[in-house]
Scaffold this active site. Structure first.
Site, PDB file in Angstrom:
ATOM      1  N   ARG A  38       0.993  -1.224  -0.045  1.00 46.44           N
ATOM      2  CA  ARG A  38       0.008  -0.083   0.074  1.00 46.44           C
ATOM      3  C   ARG A  38       0.840   1.397   0.207  1.00 46.44           C
ATOM      4  NH1 ARG A  38      -5.031   1.527   3.323  1.00 46.44           N
ATOM      5  NH2 ARG A  38      -5.346  -0.702   3.587  1.00 46.44           N
ATOM      6  N   THR A  79      -0.766   7.614  -1.136  1.00 49.85           N
ATOM      7  CA  THR A  79      -2.283   7.525  -1.894  1.00 49.85           C
ATOM      8  C   THR A  79      -3.224   6.437  -1.182  1.00 49.85           C
ATOM      9  OG1 THR A  79      -1.384   5.728  -3.348  1.00 49.85           O
ATOM     10  CG2 THR A  79      -0.929   8.132  -4.253  1.00 49.85           C
ATOM     11  N   ASP A 111      -5.090 -10.126  11.771  1.00 48.12           N
ATOM     12  CA  ASP A 111      -4.303 -10.204  10.832  1.00 48.12           C
ATOM     13  C   ASP A 111      -3.838 -11.489  10.375  1.00 48.12           C
ATOM     14  OD1 ASP A 111      -1.823 -10.029   9.047  1.00 48.12           O
ATOM     15  OD2 ASP A 111      -2.065  -7.683   9.540  1.00 48.12           O
ATOM     16  N   ASP A 164      -0.098 -12.452   9.487  1.00 48.45           N
ATOM     17  CA  ASP A 164       0.682 -12.489  10.927  1.00 48.45           C
ATOM     18  C   ASP A 164       0.268 -13.620  11.719  1.00 48.45           C
ATOM     19  OD1 ASP A 164       2.112 -10.081  10.792  1.00 48.45           O
ATOM     20  OD2 ASP A 164       0.603  -8.969  12.174  1.00 48.45           O
TER      21      ASP A 164
END
Ligand code: URA
Length: 209
Positions: free
Chosen positions: A104, A108, A200, A203
């Site tokens: 990511r 933006t 997550d 993870d």
């Protein structure tokens, strides 16, 4: 509009409960994700076309069916998508496996592709993009963009848990893509996590929490 398939088989729902639980450790989490992926593979391949063939049994000639066309391509989105691959391969051992890596952009907040390696002749294969957590839908849309840009025309999206916003985003960006999920949850929290979700996924799969 791509159809949303919620695979609510009791075995999938049972295993998903333990996947969600924060008490479940890495080893068991990994094992359960593979098992759910294997069960989901059964449903996602339900409409594969068959063609006629014959084999000789020890007793005579049998008129049978085999799956038509080139073998499937599985395309996990790194890294959580990797957690579902072996479960699907247990059902479809001849499937080819590509990979897509996205990060990511901190400015933006848009997903940016940093890696993409797909099997040859992707335009002739059914492609299953695997992104376990369909949260905002940004990474799934980018991953589907990436496989289509390289020629894929028959694409399905396989997730474990989805948020309604992610489903809508994929459906409007890629109306030809059917989405397969084990559950659709309530929504997203301020950090973009699915609620209640499972935390997550990367993870928890790789023990990097
Ligand atoms: N990615 C995850 O691993 N979990 C979420 O809840 C959302 C995105």
């Amino acid at each position: 509009m791509g159809r949303l398939h919620v695979l609510d088989h009791p075995l999938i729902q049972h295993k998903l409960t333990y996947i969600r639980s924060k008490e479940t450790g890495t080893k068991e989490f990994r094992q359960l994700v593979q098992e759910v992926a294997m069960l989901m593979a059964y449903e996602i391949t339900r409409d594969l076309p068959l063609t006629d063939t014959t084999v000789e049994t020890p007793v005579g000639l049998a008129h049978c069916k085999v799956i038509e066309g080139k073998t499937l391509a599985l395309v996990p989105v790194l890294r959580a998508g990797l957690g579902m691959v072996d479960g699907i391969l247990a059902m479809i051992p001849n499937a080819k496996v590509g990979h897509i890596g996205l990060y990511r952009d901190p400015e933006t907040l848009q997903p940016v592709e940093y890696y993409c390696k797909l099997p040859p002749n992707v335009e002739e294969r059914d492609v299953i993009v695997i992104d376990p957590m369909l949260a905002t839908g940004g990474s799934a849309v980018a991953a589907i963009d990436a496989v289509k840009e390289r020629g894929a025309t028959a694409v399905k999206l396989m997730c474990l848990v989805a948020a309604p916003a992610g489903v809508q985003r994929v459906q409007s960006a890629h109306p030809d893509v059917d989405i397969y999920v084990a559950a659709v949850d309530d929504g997203l929290n301020d950090h973009g996590y699915i609620v209640p979700g499972l935390g997550d996924a990367g993870d928890r799969l790789f023990g990097t929490r």
